[in-house]
Design an enzyme around this catalytic site. Structure first.
Site, PDB file in Angstrom:
ATOM      1  N   ASP A 200      62.180  46.978  44.380  1.00 50.18           N
ATOM      2  CA  ASP A 200      62.714  48.278  43.837  1.00 50.18           C
ATOM      3  C   ASP A 200      62.952  48.400  45.508  1.00 50.18           C
ATOM      4  O   ASP A 200      61.761  49.033  46.057  1.00 50.18           O
ATOM      5  CB  ASP A 200      62.582  49.139  43.649  1.00 50.18           C
ATOM      6  CG  ASP A 200      63.830  49.706  42.937  1.00 50.18           C
ATOM      7  OD1 ASP A 200      64.742  49.802  42.720  1.00 50.18           O
ATOM      8  OD2 ASP A 200      62.809  51.552  42.709  1.00 50.18           O
ATOM      9  N   GLU A 242      65.808  44.516  46.816  1.00 49.83           N
ATOM     10  CA  GLU A 242      66.976  45.327  47.193  1.00 49.83           C
ATOM     11  C   GLU A 242      67.025  46.211  48.534  1.00 49.83           C
ATOM     12  O   GLU A 242      65.624  47.120  49.019  1.00 49.83           O
ATOM     13  CB  GLU A 242      67.244  46.137  45.667  1.00 49.83           C
ATOM     14  CG  GLU A 242      68.125  47.574  45.625  1.00 49.83           C
ATOM     15  CD  GLU A 242      68.046  49.031  44.841  1.00 49.83           C
ATOM     16  OE1 GLU A 242      68.783  49.524  44.568  1.00 49.83           O
ATOM     17  OE2 GLU A 242      66.581  49.156  45.065  1.00 49.83           O
TER      18      GLU A 242
HETATM   19  C1  NOJ Z   1      67.245  51.672  42.603  1.00 52.67           C
HETATM   20  C2  NOJ Z   1      67.379  51.018  41.293  1.00 52.67           C
HETATM   21  O1  NOJ Z   1      68.056  49.662  41.162  1.00 52.67           O
HETATM   22  C3  NOJ Z   1      67.900  51.658  40.347  1.00 52.67           C
HETATM   23  O2  NOJ Z   1      68.427  52.177  38.536  1.00 52.67           O
HETATM   24  C4  NOJ Z   1      66.312  52.830  40.521  1.00 52.67           C
HETATM   25  O3  NOJ Z   1      67.667  53.978  39.698  1.00 52.67           O
HETATM   26  C5  NOJ Z   1      66.232  53.101  42.208  1.00 52.67           C
HETATM   27  N1  NOJ Z   1      66.175  52.710  42.717  1.00 52.67           N
HETATM   28  C6  NOJ Z   1      64.763  54.220  41.586  1.00 52.67           C
HETATM   29  O4  NOJ Z   1      63.469  53.975  41.184  1.00 52.67           O
END
Ligand code: NOJ
Length: 548
Positions: A200, A242
Site C-alpha cells: 500500500d 501501489e
Molecule cells: C490506498 C488504498 O488503496 C486505500 O484504500 C487506502 O484508503 C489508502 N491507501 C490508505 O491506506
C-alpha cells in the site's frame, strides 16, 4: 519461456468481510472464503489478493492496522488463515496480502505508547513536529474528508504526520527499528505461506518526511533492502506496489541492477487505467495507443498489473482536466457518483450502461494488454454499486452469490450485515448473482471463465512484448499483438459501436494457422487476414502462431 509465476497470473482481489459469511454473524470470514475457493478455481484465477486482514478499528476498511501479526477476529483465526493458504495451494491458487506499513491505526499499541511519553521506546517510530508545520494543509490524499496532513496530538503536545486520515499516523521510515519491524512483518506472513504482498502507498512509505518540506526526499534504498529480504526468505515471493506517480518516476520503483528489476516486481498501471477509461468513454483507442508507445521498457522481471476497477474510486487524476471531464460526463454524470474531485465511485458494469457487449469488450481489452490482469470480486458477474453508501463503500457491497436471502452472502438479519447487499433493480442480487450465472453458459460469468482460460493458454500476453499494430483501421479499432518465444497472439478490439473491417494482410507471412480463440461472435475464418471484420463493440483474439 518465463518461469516467473506472476507474469502469467490472473489476480482476483477481494475483501474477506464482504465475500462470504460462514457463521451467520453478518461479516464475511476466512471459512466462508475457503468454501468459495472451488468457485475461484473454476473461474480460473491463479492468485488471490486479500485486502487488509488484520485487527483494525476499521475506519478505513482495514487500512488502519492495529496488529500486524494477527487476523481480524471477525474473520477467524490465524489457524483458519493457514488452512486457507493450504486449501488454496491445493487448487493451484496463491494468496498475497495487503502490506499497509506507511502508517498504522492510531489505536496501534505502538502509537498509543509513542504519544504517551517522550521516553516511549516507540516515540521515534512516528513523525513529529514541535510546532505547526507550515505545509500542513498540503498533500492530502482524501480532499473533502481530510483537512490536513499534520494534526496536533494533545497527549504528546506535538504535531504528528499522517499522509492519509488523521487516525492513520505515518511510521517513520528513517528509523532503523521501523525498517526492521517491517521486514519482520513480511517474514512472518511469508513463513505462513503467502506468495507476496500488495504494498500500500509505496511513494509515501519511502518519503523521509520533514515538517515544512512538502517535497521531502525519498529513500528508494529501503525498497531495495525489502526486496532482498523478501526474496531471500521466499524465492518466488512478489511485491505488487501501489505507486500512482508521474510516469518518469516509475523506473525508480522497479529499480534496475544491470537490466534486472531489483525493487518492486509489479506496479499497478494507473496511467493505463486512466487512459482505458478515457478510451472507453470516447469509443476511441488513441489513449491506449499512446500508452503502448509511451510505456518505458521495463527491466527484466518488472511487470505491469492492469486493472479496470479496484476497491477505491476510479482515479482519473492522471488525465488532463478536459479529459477527466469527458470521462465524468460519460461514466459519472451525477455529482453523487464522483469522489475527491478526481474519481468515480462506481463499478464497471453500470458505468457501461449494463451493456454486455461493452463489458466484454472492456475486460477482453484489459486482459489482452501487457501485464498481469487484476480483477475485483463481483466484476465477473457484473455487480453494481450502492450510491447510498458513503464514499468508497458504494463499491464495497457484499458478493452476490445466489437467490437466497442477502444474496447468499450471509444468513444474518439484513440489519446485521457488514454492509447491505444490493437488492432490487437492475443490479440487485435477484438479477445478478453467481449461482444463476453459473448455470447459464451464455452468462457474463461463463464468459469470464472462457476468457480467463483462453488467456492462460496465451502466455505471451503476460510474459511477452505488447505492440500496437500500426495499420489503417476504423477510428474505434485497436489492433495490437503479443509476442514471445511461445508464439504470437493478435488482438482486435472495437471501442466504437460501428462495424468495421481491417486489412492485416501484411501479417500473413507470420501466420501459420490463424484462428479465432476468443471473439464476441462467430466471424468468418481469418484466412489471409486481409478482410478481418469486427462488429461494433466487438473483439477478436486470433492466434497467429505457436512455438513449442
Ligand atoms: C490506498 C488504498 O488503496 C486505500 O484504500 C487506502 O484508503 C489508502 N491507501 C490508505 O491506506
Amino acid at each position: 519461456m518465463s518461469d516467473r509465476w506472476y507474469e502469467k497470473a490472473v489476480i482476483y482481489c477481494l475483501d474477506i468481510d464482504t465475500y462470504a459469511d460462514s457463521d451467520g454473524d453478518g461479516v464475511g470470514d476466512i471459512k466462508g472464503l475457503i468454501g468459495r475457493l472451488d468457485y475461484l478455481a473454476r473461474l480460473g484465477v491463479t492468485c488471490i489478493w486479500l485486502n487488509p486482514i488484520h485487527p483494525t478499528p476499521n475506519r478505513d476498511d482495514g487500512y488502519d492496522v492495529e496488529d500486524f501479526y494477527n487476523v481480524d477476529p471477525r474473520f477467524g483465526t490465524l489457524g483458519d488463515f493457514a488452512e486457507l493458504l493450504h486449501q488454496a495451494r491445493d487448487l493451484g491458487i496463491r494468496v498475497i496480502i495487503d502490506l499497509v506499513v506507511n502508517h498504522t491505526s492510531d489505536q496501534h499499541p505502538w502509537f498509543r505508547s509513542a504519544r504517551s511519553s517522550p521516553d516511549s521506546p516507540y516515540r521515534d517510530w512516528y513523525v513529529w513536529s514541535d510546532s505547526a508545520p507550515p505545509d500542513r494543509r498540503q498533500g492530502m490524499v482524501f480532499p473533502g474528508e481530510q483537512a490536513e496532513t499534520w494534526s496536533y496530538d494533545r497527549t504528546a503536545k506535538k504535531w504528528f504526520y499522517h499522509r492519509f486520515y488523521d487516525f492513520q499516523p505515518d511510521l517513520n521510515i528513517k528509523n532503523p527499528e521501523v525498517r526492521a519491524e517491517i521486514r519482520k512483518i513480511c517474514s512472518f506472513w511469508l513463513q505462513l505461506g503467502v506468495s507476496g504482498f500488495r504494498m500500500d502507498a509505496v511513494p509515501f512509505i519511502v518519503e523521509e518526511t520533514e515538517a515544512g518540506r512538502p517535497d521531502s526526499p525519498k529513500d528508494m534504498e529501503f525498497i531495495s533492502e525489502l526486496r532482498q529480504h523478501v526474496q531471500w526468505r521466499r524465492g518466488d515471493a512478489v511485491l505488487l506496489a501501489e505507486a500512482n506517480v508521474e510516469p518518469d518516476q516509475l523506473k525508480e520503483y522497479f529499480g534496475d541492477a544491470g537490466g534486472t528489476a531489483n525493487r518492486i516486481h509489479m506496479l499497478f498501471d494507473f496511467m493505463l487505467n486512466g487512459r482505458l477509461m478515457l478510451a472507453l468513454a470516447r469509443g476511441n483507442p488513441e489513449g491506449i495507443i499512446d500508452a503502448l508507445h509511451d510505456t518505458p521498457k521495463l527491466p527484466a522481471g518488472g511487470q505491469w498489473a492492469t486493472f479496470l476497477r479496484n476497491h477505491d474510486e476510479v482515479d482519473l487524476s492522471r488525465l488532463t482536466a478536459e479529459q477527466r471531464n469527458e470521462v465524468f460526463e460519460q461514466f459519472g454524470p451525477d455529482e453523487n457518483m464522483r469522489l475527491y474531485g478526481r474519481g468515480i465511485r462506481r463499478r464497471l458494469a453500470p458505468m457501461l450502461g449494463g451493456d454486455r457487449r461493452r463489458i466484454e469488450l472492456a475486460y477482453a481489452l484489459q486482459f489482452s494488454l501487457r501485464g498481469t490482469p487484476v480483477l475485483r470480486y463481483g466484476e465477473e458477474i457484473g455487480m453494481g454499486e450502492d450510491l447510498s453508501q458513503d464514499g468508497r463503500n458504494a463499491i464495497r457491497t457484499p458478493m452476490q452469490w445466489s437467490l437466497l436471502p442477502n444474496g447468499g452472502f450471509s444468513s444474518a438479519k439484513p440489519g446485521d450485515l457488514v454492509r447491505p447487499v444490493i437488492s432490487g433493480g437492475e443490479y440487485g442480487y435477484e438479477r445478478v448473482n453467481a449461482t444463476t450465472q453459473r448455470h447459464d453458459p451464455a452468462s457474463l460469468l461463463s464468459w469470464f471463465e472462457r476468457m480467463i482460460r483462453t488467456l492462460r493458454e496465451a502466455p505471451e500476453v503476460g510474459s511477452g512484448s505488447c505492440t500496437h499494430v500500426d495499420v489503417p483501421a476504423p477510428a474505434g479499432v485497436l489492433v495490437h499483438r503479443a509476442d514471445d518465444v511461445t508464439g504470437t497472439m493478435l488482438f482486435l478490439h472495437n471501442l466504437s459501436d460501428t462495424d468495421g473491417v481491417v486489412d492485416l494482410g501484411s501479417l500473413r507471412p507470420e501466420a501459420e494457422f490463424p484462428n479465432d480463440v476468443l471473439a464476441d461472435r462467430e466471424y468468418e475464418e481469418p484466412g489471409k487476414l486481409d478482410k478481418l471484420a469486427i462488429a461494433g463493440y466487438g473483439y477478436r483474439w486470433i492466434r497467429l502462431r505457436r512455438r513449442a
